[in-house]
Scaffold this motif. Structure first.
Motif, PDB file in Angstrom:
ATOM      1  N   LYS A  18      -6.207   9.964  -3.078  1.00 31.59           N
ATOM      2  CA  LYS A  18      -7.666   9.452  -3.584  1.00 31.59           C
ATOM      3  C   LYS A  18      -7.828   8.159  -4.380  1.00 31.59           C
ATOM      4  N   MET A  19      -7.292   7.141  -3.575  1.00 34.88           N
ATOM      5  CA  MET A  19      -7.289   5.803  -4.115  1.00 34.88           C
ATOM      6  C   MET A  19      -7.991   5.099  -2.988  1.00 34.88           C
ATOM      7  N   PRO A  20      -9.310   4.974  -2.871  1.00 30.86           N
ATOM      8  CA  PRO A  20      -9.815   4.521  -1.699  1.00 30.86           C
ATOM      9  C   PRO A  20      -9.569   2.738  -1.521  1.00 30.86           C
ATOM     10  N   LEU A  21      -9.684   1.984  -2.635  1.00 28.90           N
ATOM     11  CA  LEU A  21      -9.267   0.794  -2.642  1.00 28.90           C
ATOM     12  C   LEU A  21      -8.052   0.373  -2.318  1.00 28.90           C
ATOM     13  N   PHE A  22      -6.964   0.978  -2.880  1.00 27.00           N
ATOM     14  CA  PHE A  22      -5.503   0.748  -2.732  1.00 27.00           C
ATOM     15  C   PHE A  22      -5.172   1.358  -1.096  1.00 27.00           C
ATOM     16  N   THR A  23      -5.888   2.506  -1.093  1.00 26.99           N
ATOM     17  CA  THR A  23      -5.636   2.963   0.320  1.00 26.99           C
ATOM     18  C   THR A  23      -6.092   1.965   1.552  1.00 26.99           C
ATOM     19  N   GLU A  24      -7.053   1.530   1.285  1.00 32.37           N
ATOM     20  CA  GLU A  24      -7.731   0.415   2.283  1.00 32.37           C
ATOM     21  C   GLU A  24      -6.901  -0.760   2.483  1.00 32.37           C
ATOM     22  N   LEU A  25      -6.453  -1.162   1.272  1.00 32.86           N
ATOM     23  CA  LEU A  25      -5.651  -2.584   1.187  1.00 32.86           C
ATOM     24  C   LEU A  25      -4.408  -2.066   2.089  1.00 32.86           C
ATOM     25  N   LEU A  26      -3.611  -1.101   1.963  1.00 34.76           N
ATOM     26  CA  LEU A  26      -2.424  -0.758   2.553  1.00 34.76           C
ATOM     27  C   LEU A  26      -2.676  -0.647   4.193  1.00 34.76           C
ATOM     28  N   LEU A  27      -3.861   0.122   4.546  1.00 35.03           N
ATOM     29  CA  LEU A  27      -4.100   0.518   5.955  1.00 35.03           C
ATOM     30  C   LEU A  27      -4.521  -0.739   6.614  1.00 35.03           C
ATOM     31  N   THR A  28      -5.123  -1.567   6.107  1.00 35.67           N
ATOM     32  CA  THR A  28      -5.623  -2.679   6.811  1.00 35.67           C
ATOM     33  C   THR A  28      -4.936  -3.826   6.459  1.00 35.67           C
ATOM     34  N   TYR A  29      -3.408  -3.876   5.848  1.00 32.43           N
ATOM     35  CA  TYR A  29      -2.790  -5.181   5.540  1.00 32.43           C
ATOM     36  C   TYR A  29      -2.177  -5.711   6.925  1.00 32.43           C
ATOM     37  N   THR A  30      -1.863  -5.086   7.835  1.00 28.14           N
ATOM     38  CA  THR A  30      -1.419  -5.614   9.086  1.00 28.14           C
ATOM     39  C   THR A  30      -2.329  -6.294   9.769  1.00 28.14           C
ATOM     40  N   TRP A  31      -3.898  -6.124   9.663  1.00 29.39           N
ATOM     41  CA  TRP A  31      -4.955  -6.714  10.467  1.00 29.39           C
ATOM     42  C   TRP A  31      -5.045  -8.373  10.366  1.00 29.39           C
ATOM     43  N   ASN A  64       6.261  -7.183   6.976  1.00 32.79           N
ATOM     44  CA  ASN A  64       6.092  -5.794   7.680  1.00 32.79           C
ATOM     45  C   ASN A  64       5.689  -4.946   6.432  1.00 32.79           C
ATOM     46  N   LEU A  65       4.992  -3.949   6.563  1.00 34.18           N
ATOM     47  CA  LEU A  65       4.702  -3.202   5.559  1.00 34.18           C
ATOM     48  C   LEU A  65       4.783  -1.510   6.146  1.00 34.18           C
ATOM     49  N   GLU A  66       5.578  -1.072   4.975  1.00 29.80           N
ATOM     50  CA  GLU A  66       5.887   0.516   5.208  1.00 29.80           C
ATOM     51  C   GLU A  66       5.372   0.937   3.954  1.00 29.80           C
ATOM     52  N   TYR A  67       4.808   2.448   3.950  1.00 27.42           N
ATOM     53  CA  TYR A  67       4.383   3.005   2.694  1.00 27.42           C
ATOM     54  C   TYR A  67       4.953   4.598   2.898  1.00 27.42           C
ATOM     55  N   GLU A  68       5.083   5.247   1.708  1.00 24.14           N
ATOM     56  CA  GLU A  68       5.215   6.411   1.708  1.00 24.14           C
ATOM     57  C   GLU A  68       4.926   7.093   0.434  1.00 24.14           C
ATOM     58  N   VAL A  69       4.722   8.590   0.481  1.00 25.02           N
ATOM     59  CA  VAL A  69       4.152   9.159  -0.608  1.00 25.02           C
ATOM     60  C   VAL A  69       4.945  10.289  -0.729  1.00 25.02           C
ATOM     61  N   LEU A  70       5.746  10.443  -1.810  1.00 24.20           N
ATOM     62  CA  LEU A  70       6.667  11.477  -2.125  1.00 24.20           C
ATOM     63  C   LEU A  70       6.072  12.479  -2.954  1.00 24.20           C
ATOM     64  N   GLY A  71       6.750  13.644  -2.802  1.00 28.58           N
ATOM     65  CA  GLY A  71       6.363  14.788  -3.930  1.00 28.58           C
ATOM     66  C   GLY A  71       5.079  15.337  -3.664  1.00 28.58           C
ATOM     67  N   ASP A  72       4.622  16.324  -4.541  1.00 23.72           N
ATOM     68  CA  ASP A  72       3.237  16.977  -4.336  1.00 23.72           C
ATOM     69  C   ASP A  72       2.240  15.882  -4.553  1.00 23.72           C
ATOM     70  N   VAL A  73       1.208  15.696  -3.612  1.00 26.87           N
ATOM     71  CA  VAL A  73       0.013  14.948  -3.774  1.00 26.87           C
ATOM     72  C   VAL A  73      -0.842  15.411  -4.715  1.00 26.87           C
ATOM     73  N   HIS A  74      -1.166  14.318  -5.638  1.00 24.05           N
ATOM     74  CA  HIS A  74      -2.068  14.574  -6.694  1.00 24.05           C
ATOM     75  C   HIS A  74      -3.244  13.497  -6.747  1.00 24.05           C
ATOM     76  N   THR A  75      -4.408  13.787  -6.991  1.00 25.70           N
ATOM     77  CA  THR A  75      -5.313  12.619  -7.188  1.00 25.70           C
ATOM     78  C   THR A  75      -5.032  11.559  -8.199  1.00 25.70           C
TER      79      THR A  75
END
Length: 177
Positions: free
Chosen positions: A58-71, A77-88
């Motif tokens: 639930k970090m919309p600005l940060f998430t959009e930045l990563l998801l649109t990076y390659t555009w 090259n960008l790779e990302y991962e979220v480890l552990g239990d997901v919290h807001t």
């Protein structure tokens, strides 16, 4: 500096990315390389799962930045991962978006654009902290600029390592408060 993507832009880029993946699978199938097809499918499913986990923090600005990076055809090259239990992590969205946007800008100025450059961003969470790891591997042309940049943005940076072909930065944010 932020591009305003429309829904149509997002769908066009997403369709293009998935079409490229399907063409890769099709090419390996035509060559009879079923093992590689299975590897690709596994890789694409893993990427989609990580994309889902990223959206769930639930970090919309940060998430959009990563998801649109390659555009915008960046030099890494960008790779990302979220480890552990997901919290807001909504309360960290603006600060991590801004920090990461500036990091990308600085990094793009100092990388050798002709080298193979790879950046991995990892988000790790536990009950007390959220940690963001930025790990770059590639070729850097000006490590002094990077070192100065990190020194001036040391707030929340708990560790950093900068060398001619790698950068590792860990940012830790407390979940209390």
């Amino acid at each position: 500096m932020k591009t305003q993507w429309t829904v149509v832009d997002a769908l066009r880029h997403s369709r293009h990315d998935w079409l490229n993946r399907l063409q890769l699978i099709k090419a390996h199938l035509s060559l009879g390389n079923e093992a590689r097809v299975q590897e690709l499918i596994h890789e694409f499913v893993g990427e989609a799962q990580q994309e889902s986990r990223l959206m769930n923090v639930k970090m919309p600005l940060f998430t959009e930045l990563l998801l649109t990076y390659t555009w915008s055809h960046p030099p890494c090259n960008l790779e990302y991962e979220v480890l552990g239990d997901v919290h807001t992590l909504t309360k960290y969205d603006e600060v991590m978006y801004t920090w990461t946007l500036h990091f990308f800008s600085m990094l793009h100025r100092v990388v050798d654009v002709y080298a193979e450059n790879h950046l991995c961003i990892t988000i790790e969470q536990d009950d007390r902290f959220a940690r963001f790891f930025f790990d770059f591997r590639g070729k850097l042309e000006n490590i002094d600029e990077i070192k100065n940049w990190v020194i001036h943005r040391s707030n929340n940076i708990v560790s950093s390592h900068i060398a001619s072909e790698e950068i590792s930065i860990e940012i830790q944010l407390t979940k209390e408060g």
